[in-house]
Design a protein around this motif. Structure first.
Motif, short mmCIF file in Angstrom:
data_model
loop_
_atom_site.label_atom_id
_atom_site.label_comp_id
_atom_site.label_asym_id
_atom_site.label_seq_id
_atom_site.Cartn_x
_atom_site.Cartn_y
_atom_site.Cartn_z
N LYS A 19 0.83 -1.22 0.00
CA LYS A 19 0.00 0.00 0.00
C LYS A 19 0.87 1.27 0.00
N LEU A 20 0.19 2.41 -0.10
CA LEU A 20 0.88 3.71 -0.19
C LEU A 20 0.78 4.49 1.12
N VAL A 21 1.91 4.93 1.64
CA VAL A 21 1.94 5.69 2.89
C VAL A 21 2.76 6.97 2.70
N ALA A 22 2.15 8.10 2.99
CA ALA A 22 2.91 9.36 2.99
C ALA A 22 3.53 9.53 4.37
N PHE A 23 4.76 10.02 4.41
CA PHE A 23 5.46 10.13 5.69
C PHE A 23 6.38 11.36 5.69
N PRO A 24 6.67 11.88 6.89
CA PRO A 24 7.55 13.05 6.97
C PRO A 24 9.02 12.64 6.85
N THR A 25 9.83 13.50 6.26
CA THR A 25 11.29 13.38 6.35
C THR A 25 11.77 14.76 6.80
N GLU A 26 13.07 14.93 6.93
CA GLU A 26 13.58 16.24 7.33
C GLU A 26 13.52 17.26 6.18
N THR A 27 13.35 16.77 4.93
CA THR A 27 13.32 17.70 3.79
C THR A 27 11.89 18.07 3.44
N VAL A 28 11.15 17.11 2.88
CA VAL A 28 9.73 17.29 2.54
C VAL A 28 9.04 15.95 2.82
N ARG A 142 3.45 20.09 -8.93
CA ARG A 142 2.94 21.04 -7.93
C ARG A 142 3.96 21.25 -6.81
N LEU A 143 3.61 22.14 -5.88
CA LEU A 143 4.54 22.47 -4.79
C LEU A 143 4.81 21.26 -3.90
N SER A 144 6.05 21.13 -3.44
CA SER A 144 6.40 20.04 -2.53
C SER A 144 5.79 20.28 -1.15
N PRO A 145 5.39 19.20 -0.48
CA PRO A 145 4.71 19.33 0.82
C PRO A 145 5.67 19.39 2.01
N THR A 146 5.48 20.37 2.87
CA THR A 146 6.32 20.48 4.06
C THR A 146 5.48 20.29 5.34
N ASN A 168 11.82 20.22 8.73
CA ASN A 168 12.66 21.36 9.11
C ASN A 168 13.58 21.91 8.02
N ILE A 169 13.98 21.09 7.06
CA ILE A 169 14.85 21.65 5.99
C ILE A 169 13.99 22.33 4.92
N GLY A 170 12.89 21.71 4.57
CA GLY A 170 11.90 22.40 3.73
C GLY A 170 12.13 22.35 2.23
N ILE A 171 13.30 21.95 1.76
CA ILE A 171 13.51 21.70 0.33
C ILE A 171 14.11 20.30 0.18
N GLU A 172 13.95 19.72 -1.01
CA GLU A 172 14.36 18.34 -1.24
C GLU A 172 15.88 18.17 -1.13
N SER A 173 16.28 16.91 -0.94
CA SER A 173 17.69 16.58 -0.73
C SER A 173 18.58 16.97 -1.91
N THR A 174 19.85 17.15 -1.61
CA THR A 174 20.89 17.28 -2.65
C THR A 174 21.03 15.90 -3.30
N ILE A 175 21.04 15.85 -4.64
CA ILE A 175 21.26 14.56 -5.31
C ILE A 175 22.65 14.56 -5.95
N VAL A 176 23.43 13.52 -5.65
CA VAL A 176 24.76 13.41 -6.26
C VAL A 176 24.90 12.06 -6.97
N PHE A 279 8.61 26.71 0.51
CA PHE A 279 7.46 25.95 -0.01
C PHE A 279 6.22 26.20 0.85
N SER A 280 6.45 26.27 2.16
CA SER A 280 5.34 26.48 3.07
C SER A 280 4.62 27.81 2.78
N VAL A 281 5.38 28.87 2.57
CA VAL A 281 4.77 30.17 2.27
C VAL A 281 4.09 30.12 0.89
N LEU A 282 4.71 29.45 -0.07
CA LEU A 282 4.08 29.35 -1.40
C LEU A 282 2.74 28.59 -1.32
#
Ligand code: TXA
Ligand code: MG
Length: 330
Positions: A19-28, A142-146, A168-176, A279-282
């Motif tokens: 099944k599908l579960v939405a969950f918090p991370t430190e980014t979004v 659409r806008l990322s969820p925080t 708390n970080i509010g934008i997605e992770s750095t990808i390398v 993102f939160s303000v947007l």
């Protein structure tokens, strides 16, 4: 209304059941499913209305499980990066283990992996006992969820929403992308190019946007857009429309005649603070009927500024039709 709460054991059981579960991370917030179950992962693409050419990130709870997601032998640089930044907002792309279904990687030979720095996310992944595939929990484009409420507003067909407050970080992770003795930044985030260069002085660190070399099919020009016109400025124009909202990352002199609502994201120009709120303000401005357009003043692209400008440009792209970073082919 989707089912939501703080029951991690229940959520992990759902993951194991496909099944599908939405969950918090430190980014979004992420929208998770069992990353080894192709059918469950198809559900993520459907719920988000995401095109299947855009690959997902696998979330793990310990670097000890890296050999279940990457092909062996694993580049020692990957372990060094994991040791330095995990759990945290760094996603590592390398050659995939063959047990990872093609749908996760959009058919690419590589897979993106990270260990999020959030107690609920880590417990969920540990209890599920599988890598959890999760893109950001927003509808495609659409806008990322925080916050949990942002997920609830956009995704109506998921099985559970794990509520964990504001990220708390509010934008997605750095990808390398990691290959040999080289780190290539595919998406800027809170872990910056200069930080990577300081921490890994003997490694070649390059930024793909400066090389105009795109590896990630998900690096679309338009992304993260609010549903009302959004414009970026070096300096605010003199004639501001009445129903515009202004997004500022540091104090700025506003023309005395302006009637715009002003949102100052940091009183001292702290870009990490600005990133955590953008993102939160947007989301708030998207929902505010008294706001017809959103204006933002650009930030300096150093440090986290590069990640903020990446998100702002993508948000503005569909309204201006141009970026100044060059064209990105998809
Ligand atoms: O902070 C984050 O990274 C959040 C949280 C939930 O972990 N996740 C996230 O996922 O931002 P998403 O799907 O919105 O963005 C993942 C991006 C893709 O769009 C793609 O550009 C890149 O990761 N990606 C995934 N697999 C890749 C691969 N094999 N090669 C290059 N890029 C890849
Ligand atoms: Mg996303």
């Amino acid at each position: 209304m989707i089912k939501s709460g703080k029951d991690i054991i229940f959520a992990s059981k759902l993951i194991r059941e496909g099944k599908l579960v939405a969950f918090p991370t430190e980014t979004v917030y992420g929208l998770g499913a069992n990353g080894l179950d192709a059918k469950a992962v198809v559900g993520i693409f459907e719920a988000k209305q995401r095109p299947s050419f855009d690959p997902l990130i696998l979330h793990i709870a310990s670097a000890d499980t890296l050999d279940t997601v990457f092909k062996k032998p694993i580049n020692p640089l990957i372990y060094k990066l994991a040791d330095k930044y995990w759990p945290g907002p760094l996603t590592i792309v390398s050659v995939k283990n063959k047990q990872i279904p093609d749908i996760v990687t959009a058919g690419l030979p590589t897979v993106a992996v990270r260990m999020p720095n959030h107690p609920m996310a880590l417990k969920l992944i540990r209890q599920a006992g599988v890598p959890v595939a999760a893109p950001s929990a927003n509808l495609f484009g659409r806008l990322s969820p925080t916050k949990a409420a942002h997920v609830r507003d956009q995704l109506r067909t998921i099985d559970y929403l794990l509520e964990g407050g504001q990220t708390n970080i509010g934008i997605e992770s750095t990808i390398v992308a990691v290959a040999d003795n080289r780190i290539e930044i595919l998406r800027p985030g809170a872990i910056t190019v200069s930080q990577l260069k300081i921490d890994f002085p003997d490694v070649e660190v390059v930024s793909s946007s400066t090389e105009k070399h795109i590896q990630a099919p998900g690096q679309l020009k338009s992304h993260y857009s609010p549903r009302k016109p959004f414009y970026l400025f070096d300096q605010l124009p003199d004639n501001l429309p009445d129903y515009a909202a202004l997004l500022l990352f540091k104090p700025y002199e506003i023309p005395a005649t302006a009637k715009s609502k002003v949102f100052l994201l940091s009183t001292n120009g702290d870009l990490l603070e600005g990133a955590s709120k953008v993102f939160s303000v947007l989301h708030d401005l998207e929902a505010d009927d008294s706001v017809e357009q959103i204006y933002a003043v650009k930030v300096n692209e150093e440090g986290v500024g590069a990640a903020i400008m990446d998100r702002l440009r993508k948000a503005a792209y569909r309204f201006t039709g141009a970026t100044d970073e060059g064209e990105i082919e998809v």
